[in-house]
Scaffold this active site. Structure first.
Site, PDB file in Angstrom:
ATOM      1  N   HIS A  17       1.411  -1.263   0.521  1.00  0.00           N
ATOM      2  CA  HIS A  17       0.326   0.268   0.080  1.00  0.00           C
ATOM      3  C   HIS A  17       0.960   1.063   0.040  1.00  0.00           C
ATOM      4  O   HIS A  17       0.808   2.449  -0.916  1.00  0.00           O
ATOM      5  CB  HIS A  17      -1.000   0.147   1.024  1.00  0.00           C
ATOM      6  CG  HIS A  17      -1.520  -0.918   0.543  1.00  0.00           C
ATOM      7  ND1 HIS A  17      -2.213  -1.466   2.898  1.00  0.00           N
ATOM      8  CD2 HIS A  17      -2.776  -1.029   0.336  1.00  0.00           C
ATOM      9  CE1 HIS A  17      -2.913  -2.477   2.500  1.00  0.00           C
ATOM     10  NE2 HIS A  17      -3.752  -2.398   1.411  1.00  0.00           N
ATOM     11  N   LYS A  41     -17.647  -6.342   7.497  1.00  0.00           N
ATOM     12  CA  LYS A  41     -16.318  -7.350   7.763  1.00  0.00           C
ATOM     13  C   LYS A  41     -15.895  -7.446   9.188  1.00  0.00           C
ATOM     14  O   LYS A  41     -15.651  -6.309   9.139  1.00  0.00           O
ATOM     15  CB  LYS A  41     -15.570  -6.610   6.212  1.00  0.00           C
ATOM     16  CG  LYS A  41     -14.465  -7.383   6.246  1.00  0.00           C
ATOM     17  CD  LYS A  41     -13.740  -7.273   4.248  1.00  0.00           C
ATOM     18  CE  LYS A  41     -13.485  -7.540   4.173  1.00  0.00           C
ATOM     19  NZ  LYS A  41     -11.948  -6.619   3.132  1.00  0.00           N
ATOM     20  N   ARG A  90      -1.318  -5.621  -8.629  1.00  0.00           N
ATOM     21  CA  ARG A  90      -0.503  -6.153  -8.419  1.00  0.00           C
ATOM     22  C   ARG A  90       0.143  -7.867  -9.738  1.00  0.00           C
ATOM     23  O   ARG A  90       0.774  -7.545  -9.465  1.00  0.00           O
ATOM     24  CB  ARG A  90      -0.631  -6.948  -7.285  1.00  0.00           C
ATOM     25  CG  ARG A  90      -1.035  -6.216  -5.463  1.00  0.00           C
ATOM     26  CD  ARG A  90      -1.000  -7.152  -4.495  1.00  0.00           C
ATOM     27  NE  ARG A  90      -3.362  -7.001  -5.261  1.00  0.00           N
ATOM     28  CZ  ARG A  90      -3.841  -7.770  -3.591  1.00  0.00           C
ATOM     29  NH1 ARG A  90      -3.295  -7.589  -2.738  1.00  0.00           N
ATOM     30  NH2 ARG A  90      -5.170  -8.213  -3.923  1.00  0.00           N
ATOM     31  N   SER A 127      -3.336  -7.658   2.832  1.00  0.00           N
ATOM     32  CA  SER A 127      -3.524  -7.632   4.877  1.00  0.00           C
ATOM     33  C   SER A 127      -3.888  -9.447   5.018  1.00  0.00           C
ATOM     34  O   SER A 127      -2.923  -9.446   6.096  1.00  0.00           O
ATOM     35  CB  SER A 127      -4.044  -6.089   4.450  1.00  0.00           C
ATOM     36  OG  SER A 127      -3.402  -5.322   4.398  1.00  0.00           O
TER      37      SER A 127
HETATM   38  O1  PNS Z   1      -8.982  -2.883   0.371  1.00  0.00           O
HETATM   39  P1  PNS Z   1     -10.001  -2.673   0.103  1.00  0.00           P
HETATM   40  O2  PNS Z   1     -10.851  -3.840   1.193  1.00  0.00           O
HETATM   41  O3  PNS Z   1      -9.859  -4.138  -1.119  1.00  0.00           O
HETATM   42  O4  PNS Z   1     -10.599  -1.718  -0.761  1.00  0.00           O
HETATM   43  C1  PNS Z   1     -11.636  -1.752  -1.651  1.00  0.00           C
HETATM   44  C2  PNS Z   1     -12.647  -1.207  -1.611  1.00  0.00           C
HETATM   45  C3  PNS Z   1     -12.322   0.204  -0.637  1.00  0.00           C
HETATM   46  C4  PNS Z   1     -11.451   0.282  -2.619  1.00  0.00           C
HETATM   47  C5  PNS Z   1     -13.666  -1.000  -2.098  1.00  0.00           C
HETATM   48  O5  PNS Z   1     -14.711  -2.405  -1.821  1.00  0.00           O
HETATM   49  C6  PNS Z   1     -14.859   0.640  -2.558  1.00  0.00           C
HETATM   50  O6  PNS Z   1     -14.638   1.333  -3.290  1.00  0.00           O
HETATM   51  N1  PNS Z   1     -16.089   0.112  -1.268  1.00  0.00           N
HETATM   52  C7  PNS Z   1     -17.016   1.474  -1.023  1.00  0.00           C
HETATM   53  C8  PNS Z   1     -18.423   1.176  -1.684  1.00  0.00           C
HETATM   54  C9  PNS Z   1     -18.342   1.502  -3.348  1.00  0.00           C
HETATM   55  O7  PNS Z   1     -18.191   1.989  -3.400  1.00  0.00           O
HETATM   56  N2  PNS Z   1     -19.291   0.229  -3.673  1.00  0.00           N
HETATM   57  C10 PNS Z   1     -19.269   0.060  -5.389  1.00  0.00           C
HETATM   58  C11 PNS Z   1     -17.804  -0.033  -5.865  1.00  0.00           C
HETATM   59  S1  PNS Z   1     -18.234  -0.066  -7.584  1.00  0.00           S
END
Ligand code: PNS
Length: 160
Positions: A17, A41, A90, A127
């Site tokens: 990150h 979660k 990645r 993570s």
């Molecule tokens: O670290 P992560 O859990 O892989 O991050 C994922 C994240 C937080 C970037 C993604 O789940 C997100 O943007 N969630 C917010 C909800 C949202 O906007 N969902 C629609 C995505 S198109």
């Protein structure tokens, strides 16, 4: 002011990150690292703890601030006048889902996504893997900043 957001769960922040946040900080005037508040979660660290760790390890960049959000990322972007999301890629396996999200976010609100190719040193890093390896006593020094390592080992010791 050119501003972008690096969103994620950051439970906890890893060197992967940090690589992306640090590189993004050289491309924009300000980077907001935004921690998703996701009550459905389960996480090892609270949102406040994750934000504290992020603030500690991104302090050196000078133009990075840490925030949290819930709900849709595009709503956060709209409210805070942020036109760009920065994500690390990645491997090809990340691409399918990231592309879907980027297209959805663009369709919903015109928010653009910039993908940065992860440093190959960290292409295997997540993570969840760090937590799993550390939980079973594996060595994760070098995968997370020292400050995060200390807090991770302390939290795992508490849980055991
Ligand atoms: O670290 P992560 O859990 O892989 O991050 C994922 C994240 C937080 C970037 C993604 O789940 C997100 O943007 N969630 C917010 C909800 C949202 O906007 N969902 C629609 C995505 S198109």
């Amino acid at each position: 002011m050119r501003r972008a957001v690096c969103p994620g769960s950051f439970d906890p922040v890893t060197n992967g990150h940090l690589d992306i946040v640090g590189r993004a900080s050289r491309l924009y005037d300000e980077i907001v690292v935004a921690v998703l508040v996701n009550k459905s979660k389960s996480s090892l660290f609270t949102v406040e703890e994750r934000m504290d760790m992020l603030a500690e390890v991104t302090g050196e960049y000078g133009n990075v601030r840490v925030d949290s959000f819930h709900g849709l990322l595009v709503n956060y972007c709209r409210t805070h006048d942020i036109p760009v999301v920065v994500k690390g890629l990645r491997a090809v396996s990340d691409f399918d889902y990231e592309l879907q999200m980027a297209q959805m976010n663009h369709g919903l609100a015109g928010v653009e996504t910039l993908f940065i190719a992860t440093n190959p040193l960290y292409s295997f890093l997540s993570s969840s893997l760090v937590k799993e390896v550390a939980m079973y006593g594996g060595d994760v020094a070098g995968l997370v900043p020292q400050h995060v390592l200390d807090r991770l080992l302390a939290r795992l010791a508490e849980r055991c």
